[in-house]
Design a protein around this motif. Structure first.
Motif, short mmCIF file in Angstrom:
data_model
loop_
_atom_site.label_atom_id
_atom_site.label_comp_id
_atom_site.label_asym_id
_atom_site.label_seq_id
_atom_site.Cartn_x
_atom_site.Cartn_y
_atom_site.Cartn_z
N TYR A 60 53.96 17.44 -9.00
CA TYR A 60 53.79 17.15 -7.56
C TYR A 60 52.36 16.66 -7.35
O TYR A 60 51.43 17.17 -7.98
CB TYR A 60 54.03 18.41 -6.71
CG TYR A 60 54.42 18.11 -5.29
CD1 TYR A 60 55.76 17.95 -4.94
CD2 TYR A 60 53.46 17.98 -4.29
CE1 TYR A 60 56.12 17.68 -3.64
CE2 TYR A 60 53.82 17.70 -2.98
CZ TYR A 60 55.16 17.54 -2.66
OH TYR A 60 55.52 17.25 -1.37
N PHE A 61 52.18 15.68 -6.48
CA PHE A 61 50.84 15.17 -6.19
C PHE A 61 50.17 15.99 -5.10
O PHE A 61 50.80 16.36 -4.11
CB PHE A 61 50.90 13.70 -5.76
CG PHE A 61 50.94 12.74 -6.92
CD1 PHE A 61 49.76 12.31 -7.51
CD2 PHE A 61 52.15 12.30 -7.44
CE1 PHE A 61 49.79 11.43 -8.58
CE2 PHE A 61 52.18 11.43 -8.51
CZ PHE A 61 51.00 11.00 -9.09
N ASP A 62 48.87 16.26 -5.29
CA ASP A 62 48.13 16.95 -4.24
C ASP A 62 47.40 15.94 -3.36
O ASP A 62 47.49 14.72 -3.57
CB ASP A 62 47.15 17.97 -4.83
CG ASP A 62 45.97 17.36 -5.58
OD1 ASP A 62 45.81 16.11 -5.59
OD2 ASP A 62 45.18 18.13 -6.16
N GLY A 63 46.67 16.43 -2.35
CA GLY A 63 46.00 15.55 -1.41
C GLY A 63 44.85 14.76 -2.01
O GLY A 63 44.36 13.81 -1.38
N LYS A 64 44.40 15.14 -3.20
CA LYS A 64 43.31 14.44 -3.87
C LYS A 64 43.82 13.36 -4.81
O LYS A 64 43.03 12.72 -5.52
CB LYS A 64 42.45 15.43 -4.64
CG LYS A 64 41.79 16.49 -3.77
CD LYS A 64 40.98 17.47 -4.62
CE LYS A 64 40.33 18.54 -3.76
NZ LYS A 64 39.57 19.53 -4.58
N GLY A 65 45.12 13.16 -4.84
CA GLY A 65 45.70 12.15 -5.72
C GLY A 65 45.86 12.62 -7.15
O GLY A 65 46.13 11.81 -8.05
N ARG A 66 45.74 13.91 -7.38
CA ARG A 66 45.93 14.45 -8.72
C ARG A 66 47.38 14.88 -8.91
O ARG A 66 48.05 15.33 -7.97
CB ARG A 66 45.00 15.64 -8.97
CG ARG A 66 43.52 15.33 -8.83
CD ARG A 66 42.69 16.58 -9.01
NE ARG A 66 43.10 17.64 -8.08
CZ ARG A 66 42.58 18.86 -8.09
NH1 ARG A 66 41.66 19.19 -8.98
NH2 ARG A 66 42.99 19.76 -7.21
N LEU A 67 47.84 14.76 -10.12
CA LEU A 67 49.20 15.16 -10.45
C LEU A 67 49.18 16.62 -10.90
O LEU A 67 48.61 16.96 -11.94
CB LEU A 67 49.75 14.26 -11.56
CG LEU A 67 51.24 14.36 -11.89
CD1 LEU A 67 52.09 14.04 -10.66
CD2 LEU A 67 51.59 13.41 -13.03
N ILE A 68 49.77 17.50 -10.09
CA ILE A 68 49.86 18.91 -10.44
C ILE A 68 51.07 19.07 -11.36
O ILE A 68 52.17 18.65 -11.02
CB ILE A 68 50.00 19.80 -9.20
CG1 ILE A 68 48.88 19.49 -8.20
CG2 ILE A 68 49.98 21.26 -9.60
CD1 ILE A 68 47.47 19.70 -8.73
N ALA A 69 50.86 19.66 -12.54
CA ALA A 69 51.90 19.72 -13.54
C ALA A 69 52.12 21.14 -14.03
O ALA A 69 51.16 21.88 -14.29
CB ALA A 69 51.55 18.82 -14.72
N PRO A 114 50.69 21.02 2.84
CA PRO A 114 49.72 20.13 3.49
C PRO A 114 48.35 20.77 3.67
O PRO A 114 47.35 20.07 3.83
CB PRO A 114 50.38 19.78 4.83
CG PRO A 114 51.44 20.78 5.03
CD PRO A 114 51.87 21.24 3.68
N GLN A 115 48.30 22.09 3.61
CA GLN A 115 47.02 22.79 3.70
C GLN A 115 46.32 22.89 2.35
O GLN A 115 45.19 23.36 2.26
CB GLN A 115 47.22 24.20 4.27
CG GLN A 115 47.64 24.24 5.73
CD GLN A 115 49.11 23.89 5.94
OE1 GLN A 115 49.94 24.12 5.06
NE2 GLN A 115 49.44 23.31 7.09
N ALA A 174 46.04 29.87 -2.95
CA ALA A 174 45.51 29.36 -1.69
C ALA A 174 44.64 28.13 -1.90
O ALA A 174 44.51 27.29 -1.01
CB ALA A 174 44.70 30.45 -0.99
N SER A 175 44.05 28.01 -3.08
CA SER A 175 43.25 26.84 -3.45
C SER A 175 43.31 26.71 -4.95
O SER A 175 43.83 27.59 -5.65
CB SER A 175 41.80 27.00 -2.99
OG SER A 175 41.15 28.02 -3.74
N GLU A 176 42.74 25.64 -5.48
CA GLU A 176 42.80 25.42 -6.92
C GLU A 176 41.96 26.43 -7.71
O GLU A 176 42.13 26.57 -8.92
CB GLU A 176 42.36 24.01 -7.26
CG GLU A 176 40.92 23.70 -6.89
CD GLU A 176 40.56 22.26 -7.16
OE1 GLU A 176 39.96 22.00 -8.21
OE2 GLU A 176 40.93 21.39 -6.34
N THR A 177 41.07 27.14 -7.03
CA THR A 177 40.25 28.14 -7.71
C THR A 177 40.71 29.56 -7.43
O THR A 177 40.15 30.52 -7.96
CB THR A 177 38.77 27.99 -7.29
OG1 THR A 177 38.67 28.16 -5.87
CG2 THR A 177 38.24 26.63 -7.69
N ALA A 178 41.72 29.72 -6.59
CA ALA A 178 42.20 31.04 -6.21
C ALA A 178 43.10 31.63 -7.30
O ALA A 178 43.72 30.91 -8.08
CB ALA A 178 42.96 30.97 -4.90
#
Length: 316
Positions: free
Chosen positions: A106-115, A154-155, A186-190
Motif C-alpha cells: 500500500y502506498f503512504d502519503g509520502k509516496g513510499r510503498l509500504i510492504a 489518511p492520518q 500511529a506513525s512509522e516510528t511508533a
C-alpha cells in the motif's frame, strides 16, 4: 494472502471453510467459468464486459497490488521474490528484486510503498528509488507471524494483519506462532499495538478514504467485519459485514467492497451482493483500482494478472 504452496496445502481446508468449492480449482485453472450473476446496481459498475481480461501469465503467484498517485500499479510475485510495476502505459517492468518476499502492499502519503515483507516477518517502507527501510519487526517485543496485508489511513497510521502461514522458503526454524492479530502503528516510528485480538485468521484489510471505517477479513472464520476507527487507532463497534472471508480486498468511490478468493465478489456498503466475477485461475489473491483515471480494476490471480474496465473509480 495465500502463497502458492500454502494454497495447495490448504485446499481441503478451503473447501471445508467454504472458500473454495469442490472442483473449483480445476474448473478455474482450465478457464471454465460459470455465468456471472449481476444485479442492476452491479452491472452499472462496469464500463463494458465484466469478464476479466488476462494481461500476462508469466509469474508463479501474484499478490498485493497497490496504486501510486499517477495510477501505476505495483504487485508482487512472491515465490520469485519480485515487485513488478504495471504502468499506465500498459508496460510491465520489475521494480524491486529481491523484495523481501513482499506480500501485501500500500502506498503512504509520502509516496513510499509500504510492504509486508515475509522473508523476515517485517513491515517495510520502500522509497521510489527502491530503497527499503524496516518499520516493524526488528525491535524488542516485535515478534510477528508474518505481516500479510496493510492499509495506510489518511492520518498516516498503519493497520496490518498478522496471520500465521508456514512458508516453504524459511531457511531457519521459525518461532512458534503467536496470536493472529490486527496491529496499528500511529506513525512509522511508533510501536505496533494489537487492536483486534479475537479473529481466527485476519487477512485482507482496507479502510474508507475518510479514515473512519476499517474492514477486516477473517479468512479462518469465513467472515468480513467492519469497525469504527477511533482517534488513537482503536477499533470499536465491530459489526459483521458479510458471511464471506477474503484474501485481499479493495473499495471504490461509492464505498462498495471487493472481496477475493473464489474470483471477485462485490458488496454494497450495506452488505448487499452486487456482482460476482469468475476469474480463470486457481485462486484470486488480491485486487485494486489503477490507471490514470483509477477506473481499471486490477486483479492478481495465481500465475496471472487481469483487468476489468469500470465506470466507478477506486476510493482515493
Amino acid at each position: 494472502m495465500l502463497a502458492r504452496s500454502i494454497l495447495r496445502s490448504f485446499s481441503p481446508w478451503l473447501v471445508t471453510a467454504g472458500l473454495l468449492a469442490p472442483g473449483a480449482a480445476t474448473a478455474q485453472a482450465t478457464g471454465a467459468a460459470a455465468p456471472t450473476p449481476l444485479t442492476a446496481a452491479g452491472q452499472a459498475l462496469f464500463a463494458g464486459s465484466p469478464t476479466p481480461q488476462r494481461v500476462a501469465k508469466q509469474f508463479k503467484f501474484t499478490e498485493g497490488p497497490a496504486v501510486d498517485k499517477q495510477g501505476n500499479i505495483f504487485f508482487t510475485d512472491q515465490p520469485n521474490d519480485k515487485i513488478w510495476k504495471y504502468g499506465t502505459d500498459g508496460k510491465l517492468s520489475v521494480f524491486l528484486s529481491p523484495a523481501g518476499r513482499a506480500n501485501g502492499l500500500y502506498f503512504d502519503g509520502k509516496g513510499r510503498l509500504i510492504a509486508c515483507a515475509d522473508a523476515k516477518n517485517e513491515l517495510w517502507a520502500i522509497s521510489p528509488a527502491g530503497q527499503p527501510t524496516v518499520l516493524a519487526g526488528q525491535g524488542p517485543g516485535q515478534h510477528f507471524n508474518g505481516p500479510n496485508d496493510v492499509w495506510v489511513s489518511p492520518q498516516g497510521g498503519l493497520f496490518f494483519t498478522d496471520p500465521y502461514y508456514e512458508r516453504d522458503y524459511w531457511l531457519t526454524p521459525h518461532p512458534a506462532p503467536i496470536g493472529q492479530y490486527v496491529y496499528y502503528m500511529a506513525s512509522e516510528t511508533a510501536k505496533p499495538v494489537a487492536v483486534e485480538t479475537t479473529l481466527t485468521k485476519p487477512n485482507g484489510i482496507i479502510g474508507t478514504p475518510d479514515g473512519k471505517l476499517l474492514y477486516v477479513a477473517d479468512i479462518g472464520a469465513n467472515k468480513t467485519y467492519r469497525y469504527r476507527i477511533g482517534a488513537k487507532g482503536e477499533l470499536t463497534d465491530r459489526q459483521l459485514f458479510v458471511e464471506q472471508g477474503s484474501d485481499g480486498m479493495t473499495i471504490d468511490e461509492r464505498g462498495n467492497i471487493y472481496l477475493t478468493g473464489k474470483g471477485v465478489t462485490i458488496y454494497s456498503p450495506t452488505g448487499e451482493r452486487l456482482a460476482h466475477l469468475d476469474v480463470p485461475a486457481e485462486w484470486t489473491g488480491n485486487i485494486c483500482f489503477g490507471g490514470k483515471d483509477r477506473q481499471t480494476l486490477f486483479i492478481t490471480a495465481s500465475e496471472a494478472i487481469f483487468t476489468v474496465p469500470m465506470r466507478v473509480q477506486g476510493a482515493r
